[in-house]
Design an enzyme around this catalytic site. Structure first.
Site, short mmCIF file in Angstrom:
data_model
loop_
_atom_site.label_atom_id
_atom_site.label_comp_id
_atom_site.label_asym_id
_atom_site.label_seq_id
_atom_site.Cartn_x
_atom_site.Cartn_y
_atom_site.Cartn_z
N GLU A 33 20.21 27.93 30.54
CA GLU A 33 21.17 28.47 29.57
C GLU A 33 20.51 29.41 28.56
O GLU A 33 19.29 29.36 28.37
CB GLU A 33 21.88 27.33 28.82
CG GLU A 33 20.95 26.47 27.98
CD GLU A 33 21.67 25.70 26.88
OE1 GLU A 33 22.54 26.26 26.20
OE2 GLU A 33 21.33 24.51 26.69
N LYS A 94 28.13 32.60 20.83
CA LYS A 94 28.04 31.45 21.73
C LYS A 94 29.26 31.53 22.64
O LYS A 94 30.40 31.53 22.17
CB LYS A 94 28.06 30.18 20.87
CG LYS A 94 28.29 28.88 21.62
CD LYS A 94 28.28 27.72 20.63
CE LYS A 94 28.63 26.39 21.26
NZ LYS A 94 28.53 25.28 20.29
N VAL A 114 25.87 25.21 28.19
CA VAL A 114 25.75 24.46 29.45
C VAL A 114 27.02 24.66 30.28
O VAL A 114 26.95 24.93 31.49
CB VAL A 114 25.50 22.96 29.16
CG1 VAL A 114 25.55 22.15 30.45
CG2 VAL A 114 24.16 22.78 28.44
N ASP A 146 36.83 16.18 19.11
CA ASP A 146 35.77 17.11 19.47
C ASP A 146 34.93 16.57 20.63
O ASP A 146 34.06 15.72 20.45
CB ASP A 146 34.87 17.40 18.26
CG ASP A 146 33.94 18.58 18.49
OD1 ASP A 146 33.82 19.02 19.65
OD2 ASP A 146 33.34 19.06 17.51
N SER A 148 32.69 18.10 23.79
CA SER A 148 32.12 19.36 24.28
C SER A 148 32.72 19.76 25.62
O SER A 148 32.89 18.94 26.52
CB SER A 148 30.61 19.23 24.43
OG SER A 148 30.10 20.40 25.06
N ASP A 150 31.21 21.12 27.78
CA ASP A 150 30.20 20.86 28.82
C ASP A 150 30.69 19.71 29.72
O ASP A 150 30.60 19.79 30.95
CB ASP A 150 28.86 20.43 28.20
CG ASP A 150 28.17 21.54 27.41
OD1 ASP A 150 28.70 22.67 27.39
OD2 ASP A 150 27.11 21.27 26.82
N LYS A 167 21.37 15.03 22.28
CA LYS A 167 20.89 14.61 20.96
C LYS A 167 21.81 13.55 20.39
O LYS A 167 23.02 13.57 20.62
CB LYS A 167 20.83 15.81 20.01
CG LYS A 167 19.62 16.69 20.29
CD LYS A 167 19.45 17.77 19.24
CE LYS A 167 18.26 18.64 19.63
NZ LYS A 167 18.22 19.91 18.90
N1 PSU Z 1 23.10 19.63 22.42
C1 PSU Z 1 21.75 19.62 22.35
N2 PSU Z 1 21.10 20.81 22.43
C2 PSU Z 1 21.78 22.01 22.58
C3 PSU Z 1 23.20 21.99 22.66
C4 PSU Z 1 23.81 20.79 22.57
O1 PSU Z 1 21.11 18.55 22.23
O2 PSU Z 1 21.16 23.07 22.64
C5 PSU Z 1 23.94 23.30 22.86
C6 PSU Z 1 24.04 23.63 24.35
O3 PSU Z 1 24.06 25.02 24.52
C7 PSU Z 1 25.39 23.02 24.72
C8 PSU Z 1 26.20 23.38 23.47
O4 PSU Z 1 25.96 23.56 25.89
O5 PSU Z 1 25.28 23.18 22.40
C9 PSU Z 1 27.43 22.50 23.32
O6 PSU Z 1 28.17 22.94 22.21
P1 PSU Z 1 29.57 22.22 21.86
O7 PSU Z 1 29.22 20.87 21.31
O8 PSU Z 1 30.20 23.12 20.82
O9 PSU Z 1 30.38 22.18 23.11
MN MN Z 2 33.26 21.15 20.08
#
Ligand code: PSU
Ligand code: MN
Length: 317
Positions: A33, A94, A114, A146, A148, A150, A167
């Protein structure tokens, strides 16, 4: 040097020559990514890290292909110059999977998460993707909803994803529940537990453990042969000697979450905000752990993709 290998109906893909050659010859490639470059770390550490991650994929025996959108085209294998430009340019958006059609249509630029990376990897014909930290179900999701993208994209894209878990800014119990509900296999490579990025364990036992690379390759193919058009998730933990103790960052996460709330940080900005807060608070220790987990995950990704390519070639022979 890049070349246009294949023009999907309305989606132009630009392949790095080395990646195109590897794919044509059935050699292993690991997709990576670019959001971690633009949003994960500050400049110039982000550029240096991206180069080391690519090297780690090579050390594992595969060709790295960092993905982004540039000039409305999906780039499959960013050059060193591309990586440097993305790392140094502030404000590159992003782009998650739902944002892709608009960015492509407008001829725009974007760093892939991701979710959007697995979309691009599948389009490009790359079966393996690696990233140290995936997105998940956020803490407080029962209120904010919320989750993700992903995770949702994992239910739709036929890619093997190698990661170090997520994380602990996230609710990892809910994340595991979601993956179970959505029939996404989770296998921990040479470990009993689901890891938490720079923590060896999230405290959650993994549903499956596999220690043999060839068995993992077989399991990935079996998942798809069973008719699933979805992701197969493989975890690998940070090296013990570089790990951070989970309890050490817990207070920081709670603090950062209330600060985010007070400051009205929401939507797709929350992940970067929390990650930066934890990184700041664990200063020094976390940057070493961060680097270590990014590199070890990429190397394992390279090894598993190589085993998978061998498995496919043996089957075809
Ligand atoms: N969580 C991590 N490291 C990261 C991300 C998430 O521990 O770098 C980044 C990745 O790019 C992941 C994105 O795809 O954040 C997810 O964002 P969101 O929670 O807004 O979907
Ligand atoms: Mn989100």
């Amino acid at each position: 040097m890049t070349m246009l290998r294949h023009q999907h109906e309305n989606i132009p893909l630009v392949f790095h020559e080395e990646v195109a050659d590897a794919l044509n010859e059935g050699r292993p490639v690991v997709a990576l990514e670019s959001n971690v470059i633009t949003h994960g770390l500050p400049y110039p550490e982000n550029a240096a890290t991206a180069r080391k991650v690519a090297q780690a994929v090579r050390a594992g025996g595969s060709v790295p292909a960092t993905l982004c959108i540039d000039d409305g085209k999906i780039v499959v294998g960013m050059s060193d110059a591309d990586i440097e430009r993305f790392a140094a340019t502030p404000g590159i958006p992003k782009v998650s999977s739902r944002d892709m059609p608009v960015v492509v249509a407008r001829g725009g630029i974007g760093a892939l998460t991701v979710a959007s990376s697995v979309v691009a990897a599948e389009l490009a014909g790359i079966p393996f993707f690696s990233s140290a930290g995936i997105g998940g179900v956020h803490r407080g999701a029962e209120r904010t909803m919320d989750v993700s993208s992903d995770l949702i994209q994992f239910t739709r894209s036929k890619v093997a994803v190698v990661c170090a878990g997520a994380k602990s800014i996230l609710d990892l119990n809910l994340t595991m529940e979601y993956l179970e509900t959505q029939c996404v296999p989770v296998v921990s490579y040479r470990s009993d537990d689901f890891p938490a990025f720079y923590c060896v364990s999230s405290g959650i036992r993994s549903p499956q453990r596999l220690d043999d690379e060839m068995v993992i390759a077989r399991a990935v193919e079996a998942h798809w042969a069973l008719g699933n058009h979805s992701t197969f998730l493989i975890t690998t933990p940070v090296r013990e000697e570089d790990a951070i103790d989970a309890a050490e960052i817990e207070a920081t996460i709670a603090e950062a979450m209330s600060a985010a709330d007070r400051e009205g940080v929401r939507g797709n900005a929350i992940t970067k905000y929390l990650m930066r807060a934890v990184d700041r608070a664990t200063e020094g220790r976390s940057s070493a752990a961060n680097m270590s987990v990014l590199i070890s995950t990429a190397e394992v990704g390279g090894r598993l993709a190589a085993a998978h390519a061998r498995y496919r070639q043996e089957r075809a022979a």
